[in-house]
Design a protein around this motif. Structure first.
Motif, short mmCIF file in Angstrom:
data_model
loop_
_atom_site.label_atom_id
_atom_site.label_comp_id
_atom_site.label_asym_id
_atom_site.label_seq_id
_atom_site.Cartn_x
_atom_site.Cartn_y
_atom_site.Cartn_z
N PRO A 1 0.70 -1.20 -0.02
CA PRO A 1 0.11 0.06 0.16
C PRO A 1 0.84 1.28 -0.13
O PRO A 1 1.77 1.27 0.81
N ILE A 2 0.57 2.05 -0.84
CA ILE A 2 1.20 3.52 -1.02
C ILE A 2 0.14 4.38 -1.02
O ILE A 2 -0.59 4.37 -1.94
N GLU A 3 0.02 5.22 -0.31
CA GLU A 3 -1.09 6.46 0.09
C GLU A 3 -2.15 5.63 -0.19
O GLU A 3 -2.62 4.74 0.55
N ASN A 4 -3.29 6.03 -1.19
CA ASN A 4 -4.58 5.32 -1.28
C ASN A 4 -4.57 4.16 -2.01
O ASN A 4 -5.77 3.49 -1.82
N LYS A 5 -3.56 3.82 -2.85
CA LYS A 5 -3.63 2.67 -3.77
C LYS A 5 -2.72 1.88 -3.20
O LYS A 5 -1.72 1.87 -2.36
N SER A 6 -2.61 0.53 -3.98
CA SER A 6 -1.49 -0.37 -3.70
C SER A 6 -0.87 -0.92 -5.10
O SER A 6 -1.40 -0.80 -5.98
N ILE A 7 0.51 -0.82 -4.91
CA ILE A 7 1.26 -0.96 -6.03
C ILE A 7 1.90 -2.54 -5.96
O ILE A 7 2.32 -2.98 -5.02
N ILE A 8 1.96 -3.25 -7.12
CA ILE A 8 2.45 -4.41 -7.48
C ILE A 8 3.71 -4.48 -8.08
O ILE A 8 3.76 -3.93 -9.27
N ASP A 9 4.92 -4.66 -7.44
CA ASP A 9 5.95 -4.64 -8.07
C ASP A 9 7.16 -5.76 -7.66
O ASP A 9 6.84 -6.14 -6.44
N SER A 10 8.23 -5.46 -8.02
CA SER A 10 9.40 -6.50 -7.66
C SER A 10 9.58 -6.04 -6.12
O SER A 10 9.70 -5.02 -5.73
N LEU A 11 9.97 -7.06 -5.30
CA LEU A 11 10.05 -6.86 -3.90
C LEU A 11 11.23 -5.73 -3.55
O LEU A 11 11.02 -5.01 -2.77
N GLU A 12 12.32 -5.86 -4.42
CA GLU A 12 13.39 -5.10 -4.08
C GLU A 12 13.18 -3.55 -4.29
O GLU A 12 14.06 -2.90 -3.81
N VAL A 13 12.12 -2.97 -4.89
CA VAL A 13 11.90 -1.57 -5.18
C VAL A 13 11.14 -1.05 -4.14
O VAL A 13 10.46 0.14 -4.16
N PHE A 14 10.66 -1.76 -3.10
CA PHE A 14 9.94 -1.18 -2.08
C PHE A 14 11.03 -0.84 -0.62
O PHE A 14 11.71 -2.03 -0.25
N ASP A 15 10.76 0.10 -0.04
CA ASP A 15 11.53 0.28 1.20
C ASP A 15 10.48 -0.46 2.14
O ASP A 15 9.15 -0.95 2.02
N ALA A 16 10.84 -0.78 3.40
CA ALA A 16 10.42 -1.54 4.60
C ALA A 16 8.82 -0.67 4.76
O ALA A 16 9.14 0.71 4.94
N VAL A 17 8.08 -1.00 5.19
CA VAL A 17 6.79 -0.47 5.31
C VAL A 17 5.95 -1.07 6.82
O VAL A 17 6.18 -2.41 6.67
N GLU A 18 5.07 -0.28 7.43
CA GLU A 18 4.21 -0.82 8.16
C GLU A 18 2.97 -1.82 7.88
O GLU A 18 2.42 -1.13 6.91
N THR A 19 2.77 -2.67 8.27
CA THR A 19 1.47 -3.34 7.93
C THR A 19 0.83 -4.00 8.94
O THR A 19 1.52 -4.36 10.06
N THR A 20 -0.58 -4.24 8.90
CA THR A 20 -1.16 -5.10 9.93
C THR A 20 -1.30 -6.33 9.61
O THR A 20 -1.24 -7.32 10.49
N GLU A 21 -1.21 -6.77 8.42
CA GLU A 21 -1.09 -8.12 8.05
C GLU A 21 -0.26 -8.45 6.96
O GLU A 21 -0.15 -7.53 5.91
N LEU A 22 0.33 -9.58 6.57
CA LEU A 22 1.27 -9.89 5.56
C LEU A 22 1.04 -11.39 5.43
O LEU A 22 0.75 -12.40 5.96
N TYR A 23 0.77 -11.45 4.00
CA TYR A 23 0.44 -12.92 3.32
C TYR A 23 1.50 -13.29 2.35
O TYR A 23 1.87 -12.50 1.36
N VAL A 24 2.00 -14.36 2.53
CA VAL A 24 3.29 -14.91 1.87
C VAL A 24 2.79 -16.18 1.18
O VAL A 24 2.48 -17.08 1.93
#
Ligand SMILES: [Zn+2]
Ligand SMILES: [Zn+2]
Length: 646
Positions: free
Chosen positions: A377-400
């Motif tokens: 999630p980034i602002e109001n939307k979510s982006i799907i992309d390669s794992l490595e282009v995201f910085d660490a973010v807070e989240t309430t739930e993680l699905y792997v």
């Protein structure tokens, strides 16, 4: 009165609509360009005298696209009031647009033979991204300072206003060419041109060239010649250099031709036609048209050397070759996308390029991870992309994804999921069927029948597990008389027998089948390719089950071996494999539908991207109108999206 021109467009990607807007601005044409979920509308004032000229000129600046379909025009009293799709602002990874290509071949331009030519709405952008948001400071180009001319363009040019990756030969990325003894650095237009000319010349004369492209390193060569270090030319990808002679070498229908030349430039398996092509590749070949600046400039010079095509294998920077063409900018390449076409149906089979990054709805603000892709999630939307282009973010739930390694207990609210569950949910959500009962078939090497009860996806008829070690023992005890078959097989095919006796335990059924049949390409692809060359009618029934309606791999292999002993041709056998699967699926799915009282059928998994199977499924299940992925690949890569709905 208004004149309205609309074209069907089956994606939420904005680049085509944006290119039309830029063209209108440049031509000072008054037009409203509106993109909705399924079309692009252009609304003109009826009496505009420049209308015809504008529409004619559009053909020269708007590229062909996979997502573009039929157009129509009509008059209306009012401007259409429709919901526009959202602006994306995500880095693209497609071929250069017609305007950028023109610059690359215009000797007076600052980008003559500059392979990194691109604009806001075209080219290879994603390879340079290191993290979001997509601004120059977050790309590997951050240390290159734009020259004065580029700076001016960035302030005012219709195609490159505020474009993060603006550059040219004067201020951009340098190229060099090396052989065993010397190194040539390209410093000016003439050098850039010469570098591609020499590379094409080397390939034409039977040498190999290792080239860094925006999609990773490729070892390029002429597939008509044999080369040291390339075991089988027939396993390479065909790079079409001369579209004008394409029909001479390949047997392709109009939809395939348009897809190959579209600005998205997908990989496509097509039938071979010319003798020389059949000689190298057999009945079909994985082909593509040049997809980035490097390949495109090389292909252009290749044509001048009389090459209608070249070939390449994907490799890394350490691969041995006669010449190396390199640049020092690090790139982050995406997996190439494989497209499947059957009449008017187009499916992404596998890969990342073209499809990702994608913006999606994610009301729960969940993070999902599968196959090195993440939805964040980034602002109001979510982006799907390669794992490595995201910085660490807070989240309430993680699905792997269950098979994803390296994510053991990194979050207090962490969930694991299966591929088939997420794949099915991705398709249901794309077709607005989440919450309704449905039957699914997930076929990705193994075949599974699924039931979604409106809340959870259950594997209703799983495949009997397959282990390829101790194969003969398993086959000989299958049923009465099986041991005799094993004995006969050993006599008739001693070499295959030996290989099958020493298999590792983790091979899938298609790999083992390909080895059994002695195919050069020992994979699912190899069997598909072989099946494509069968032009007759079917009728060979291959055993797909024995117990409880479940698919039995050992029974399947045994059946193939008996036919082999009966001298059945390989292509007939491969065709029949898919036909038999199609019949099995076509028989079982309606039974399951009746049982649970649902008429919604979902098909997922890469195995469905196969002509014989797809055609058979259309015949046996066509009435159920099975649902498949629209915007995502049908196989692995739709899971990261589907996990949002688990
Ligand atoms: Zn462009
Ligand atoms: Zn510049």
């Amino acid at each position: 009165m208004y004149f309205i021109f609309e074209i069907a467009f089956s994606s939420n990607k904005n680049y085509i609509a944006n290119l039309i807007r830029a063209y209108a601005k440049q031509e000072e044409m008054e037009v409203d360009v509106l993109q909705t979920v399924d079309k692009i509308l252009m609304t003109f004032k009826e009496e505009d005298e420049n209308l015809e000229k504008f529409l004619l000129g559009m053909e020269n600046v708007i590229p062909a696209s996979l997502f573009l379909d039929k157009g129509k025009h009509y008059f209306a009293d009012k401007k259409p009031a429709l919901m526009p799709v959202e602006k994306l602002d995500l880095p693209l990874n497609i071929a250069p647009c017609p305007s950028c290509q023109k610059e690359m071949f215009d000797v007076s331009s600052r980008r003559y033979f500059y392979p990194f030519t691109s604009c806001t709405n075209c080219g290879s952008q994603h390879p340079f991204l290191t993290k979001y948001p997509y601004i120059r400071a977050n790309t590997t180009m951050k240390f290159l300072v734009p020259c004065k001319a580029c700076e001016e363009e960035r302030n005012s040019h219709t195609l490159r206003k505020d474009y993060p990756l603006i550059s040219c030969i004067d201020c951009g990325i340098g190229l060099r060419m090396l052989d065993k003894d010397t190194e040539h650095m390209a410093l000016n237009k003439g050098d850039y041109r010469q570098l591609f000319k020499s590379s094409a010349g080397a390939i034409a004369s039977g040498k190999t060239v290792l080239m860094k492209t925006m999609h990773g390193y490729r070892k390029l060569f002429n597939p008509k010649t044999t080369h040291e270090g390339i075991k089988n030319n027939g396993l390479s990808t065909l790079l079409i250099t001369n579209a004008a002679n394409l029909n001479e070498h390949l047997m392709i229908v109009e939809q395939e031709f348009n897809a190959l030349l579209s600005i998205e430039r997908p990989l496509l398996r097509v039938a071979t036609k010319s003798e020389e092509m059949k000689h190298i590749y057999g009945s079909s070949v994985l082909a593509k048209y040049p997809d980035d600046g490097m390949s495109m400039l090389l292909a252009g010079e290749g044509v001048k050397h009389g090459l209608d095509y070249m070939a390449y294998i994907e490799c890394d920077s350490t691969e041995e070759a006669d010449y190396l063409v390199d640049f020092d900018m690090p790139i982050n390449s995406q997996k190439d996308i494989k497209l499947f076409i059957n009449q008017d149906t187009k499916l992404f089979v596998s890969g990342e390029r073209i499809v990702f990054p994608a913006k999606v709805q994610n009301n729960k603000k969940r993070i999902s991870i599968a196959h090195d892709l993440a939805c964040v999630p980034i602002e109001n939307k979510s982006i799907i992309d390669s794992l490595e282009v995201f910085d660490a973010v807070e989240t309430t739930e993680l699905y792997v994804l269950d098979a994803e390694e390296g994510f053991e207990n990194i979050h207090s609210n962490q969930h694991r999921f299966e591929q088939y569950q997420a794949s099915m949910m991705s398709v249901l959500s794309e077709h607005y069927k989440v919450g309704q009962k449905a039957i699914g078939v997930h076929f990705d090497g193994t075949l599974n029948f699924l039931y979604y009860n409106g809340k959870k996806v259950i594997n209703a008829v799983p495949t009997i597990a397959f282990e390829s070690d101790n194969l003969w023992e398993k086959i000989s005890t299958l049923r009465e008389g099986s041991d005799r078959l094993v004995g006969n097989y050993k006599k008739a095919y001693p070499e295959v027998w030996e290989r099958l006796d020493n298999l590792a335990g983790d091979m899938d059924i298609f790999e083992v089948t390909a080895i059994t049949l002695g195919l050069a390409d020992e994979s699912f692809e190899g069997i598909s390719a072989e099946a494509l060359s069968f032009l007759g009618k079917g009728g060979l029934q291959i055993d797909t089950r024995v117990k409880d309606n479940r698919f039995d791999n050992y029974a399947f292999l045994t059946s193939i071996m008996s036919y082999q002993l009966g001298d059945v041709e390989n292509n007939f056998m491969c065709y029949s494999i898919y036909e038999s699967f199609g019949d099995y699926i076509g028989e079982l799915v309606p039974q399951l539908c009746d049982k649970v009282g649902s008429n919604i059928v979902v098909l997922t998994g890469e195995t469905f991207g196969n002509q014989s199977l797809y055609a058979r499924i259309q015949r046996t299940l066509g009435q159920k109108k099975p649902l498949m992925s629209k915007n995502f690949p049908i196989g692995k890569e739709n899971a990261v999206h589907g996990a949002l709905y688990l």
